[in-house]
Design a protein around this motif. Structure first.
Motif: not given
Length: 612
Positions: A267-278, A282-285
């Motif tokens: 969740s923190e990774l998704a919030l820090q990255k602007d890359d949609v694929e990343t 992350a959300l799939s995990v």
């Protein structure tokens, strides 16, 4: 050097803010649940099936003193014959340990209406006093605790039966809050079961001695005692089932820690990255971790509930996997490897919850056997012959001596626990009960005498030829693949995050949605306007969901009711006067697919919920 910090999402971006808020709430709730599981696991470990009142009481007090902010703690046991409470153990500040009272002193007795403890024992409800100096219900046990201010007194109950009272106190006022009460409610059942088991063990030992001496003289008395033993056995069977789950609490807490790590980190990774694929990865995990937690929770609930026997088509491989979900991670810590050898087997007719209890008993026995050899291999093979579906459970432990093999299925015969003079817990009922379950299915349970690398148990369940080709899942209705849209929906849930999440999911699916946080507001909204569907949380303060549904006026089959539940429906409303067995419901945690499915289903069927 500027440090890059992770900032909260913009509140104007509603979806990101909703996702962030929901993840934070889920994170906090998981941390709290892990702490609760930890104390449950420690309390369970401290009891160890000890059939001794002193050991049980002192162990409970020591654990509570270590885990919860209390200064004084005492346990009182209910004497049904004398209709009074007896003080059995308390914490001594002078000796800095728990003291047990073996003698029955009049100074340590309390009438059922005397003091706070007496009222709790009589009424079966907890009492919290923020300051005892201004409450005349408080009666001091000793002079040295006259400086007590806060008092929390809780009943110890097995079902509806009160077996004792747990008293906690502190020198500061307002020392106990909702968190302490909630945590204590989780362990008071374990404490009550432990005290009840002490009484049951004592009763059974006395009954066994009586039977040995008078079997020839008092045949009629023997029949009465045998009936009492059957009743006692049933109580112990359920208590052993719950205790087996209690031993898994540490493993479950570890597993939830892993899931929490995945959810928080990605969740923190998704919030820090602007890359949609990343963000998508992350959300799939996160979704995968949530589904894993949901499966663990679902199977724990299934094992813990006590229901009437119900036989239906069942897939043995699925039944075994649901059992392994609960225990596999835990036994791997004992250096035990699980090997699966599944062949294609026709579905059989059985009570899946009872069969899974047999699987769990045998796997725990295998684990105990291999714990003495510092690990090993647990092999589970599922296959069939012309008559039976066969489950073979093998371990590489110390095996079963030939002279014990003939007695292994006898009730109360064990090499563990008190009766077997062993260090591992056991009552001698596991295999006896398992044999009874298999025989009630017209099956066979036996030890494979040809196996010499440990122990192997064979479970043979009859094949039903005419039903073998039927599918197990009777809920695979063929709905139209086109999504239902444009419905007017009311969502009622007292949990803010869940209510807003469900509302947003329904809006994304193309519906007009109104959300409220209690039943009273829901009834007012239904008077103002007509809704097609109402989603109702079952467990709400004040008016519960089922009662609310019964008060909503139904016109021309609308609104349709869909209940929201975090448990099994029969567990949330076990004594409801309303029958909702035919109504639709979604279980937390839910997803888009489940919501769409239930909306399609209620749109394709006639209304089943009218004026309950």
């Amino acid at each position: 050097m500027n440090e890059k910090k992770c900032s909260k999402p913009d509140k104007n971006d509603k979806r990101s803010h909703l996702l962030y808020t929901t993840l934070v709430n889920v994170n906090n709730q998981l941390i709290k649940k892990i702490q609760e599981l930890s104390i449950v696991h420690r309390v369970n470990d401290s009891l160890h099936y000890l059939p001794d009142m002193q050991d049980v009481c002192c162990s409970i007090i020591d654990t509570i003193r270590d885990e919860i902010n209390v200064q004084y703690c005492s346990i009182m046991v209910l004497d049904n014959e004398k209709q009074c409470l007896k003080l059995k153990a308390l914490w001594s500040p002078k000796k800095n340990k728990a003291i047990f009272y073996k003698t029955d002193s009049p100074h340590h007795r309390f009438k059922l209406d005397e003091g706070v403890a007496g009222r709790v024992a009589k009424e079966g409800k907890s009492i919290l006093i923020s300051d005892v100096t201004v409450d005349d219900r408080f009666v001091a046990i000793q002079k040295n605790n006259s400086d007590i201010k806060s008092l929390l007194c809780m009943p110890l109950k097995v079902g509806d039966e009160i077996v004792g009272v747990l008293n906690l106190s502190h020198n500061d006022p307002n020392a106990f809050g909702n968190d302490e009460q909630h945590m204590l409610k989780m362990i008071t059942n374990q404490i009550a079961v432990a005290l009840k088991n002490v009484h049951l063990f004592s009763e059974m030992k006395n009954l066994n001695h009586t039977l040995e001496k008078r079997v020839k003289e008092r045949t009629k008395r023997l029949e009465d005692i045998n009936s009492m033993l059957i009743t006692t056995r049933d109580q112990l069977v359920h208590s052993e089932k719950m205790a087996a789950l209690g031993t898994l609490a540490g493993g479950v807490a570890h597993e939830f820690n892993n899931l929490l790590c995945m959810i928080q980190g990605y969740s923190e990774l998704a919030l820090q990255k602007d890359d949609v694929e990343t963000c998508k990865r992350a959300l799939s995990v996160v979704l995968s971790a949530c589904q894993r937690a949901k499966n663990i929770s679902k199977n724990l609930l299934s094992f813990s509930k006590r229901t009437e026997s119900k036989k239906e088509l069942c897939c043995l491989q699925s039944a075994m996997e649901e059992t392994l979900i609960i225990i596999e991670k835990d036994i791997e810590k004992d250096n035990i490897k699980v090997i699966r050898k599944y062949e294609e087997v026709p579905n059989i007719v059985c009570d899946i919850s009872l069969i899974q209890q047999v699987f769990l008993n045998l796997i725990i026995n295998a684990r105990h056997a291999m714990s003495e050899t510092k690990g090993g291999t647990l092999t589970i093979r599922i296959y069939h012959d012309d008559k039976y579906a066969v489950v073979a459970i093998s371990d590489t432990g110390h095996g079963i001596k030939k002279e014990l093999g003939e007695r292994i299925f006898e009730p109360f015969f064990t090499t563990k626990g008190v009766w077997g003079n062993g260090s591992l817990p056991g009552t001698g009922l596991g295999l006896s009960v398992s044999l009874g379950v298999i025989e009630s299915h017209n099956g066979i349970m036996e030890i494979d005498g040809s196996y010499n690398k440990g122990a192997r148990f064979l479970i043979k369940l009859p094949l039903i030829a005419e039903m073998a080709t039927k599918t197990v899942d009777g809920n695979n209705e063929n709905f139209d693949t086109e999504d239902i849209k444009g419905l007017k929906i009311l969502v009622v849930d007292d949990e803010d995050a869940i209510r807003e999440l469900l509302g947003e999911m329904l809006r994304i699916a193309g519906h007009s949605v109104k959300v409220v946080n209690d039943a009273a507001k829901a009834l007012k909204e239904c008077e103002k306007q007509d809704f097609d569907v109402v989603f109702l949380d079952i467990m709400m303060p004040g008016i519960d969901g089922v009662t609310c549904a019964s008060r909503i006026k139904v016109k021309s089959g609308k609104p349709r009711m869909v209940f929201i539940t975090g448990l099994n429906v029969e567990q949330e409303i076990p004594n409801s006067k309303y029958d909702i067995s035919s109504c639709e419901y979604i279980k937390k945690p839910f997803n888009f697919s489940e919501i769409k499915k239930v909306l399609k289903k209620i749109s394709s069927e006639p209304a089943l919920f009218y004026n309950i």
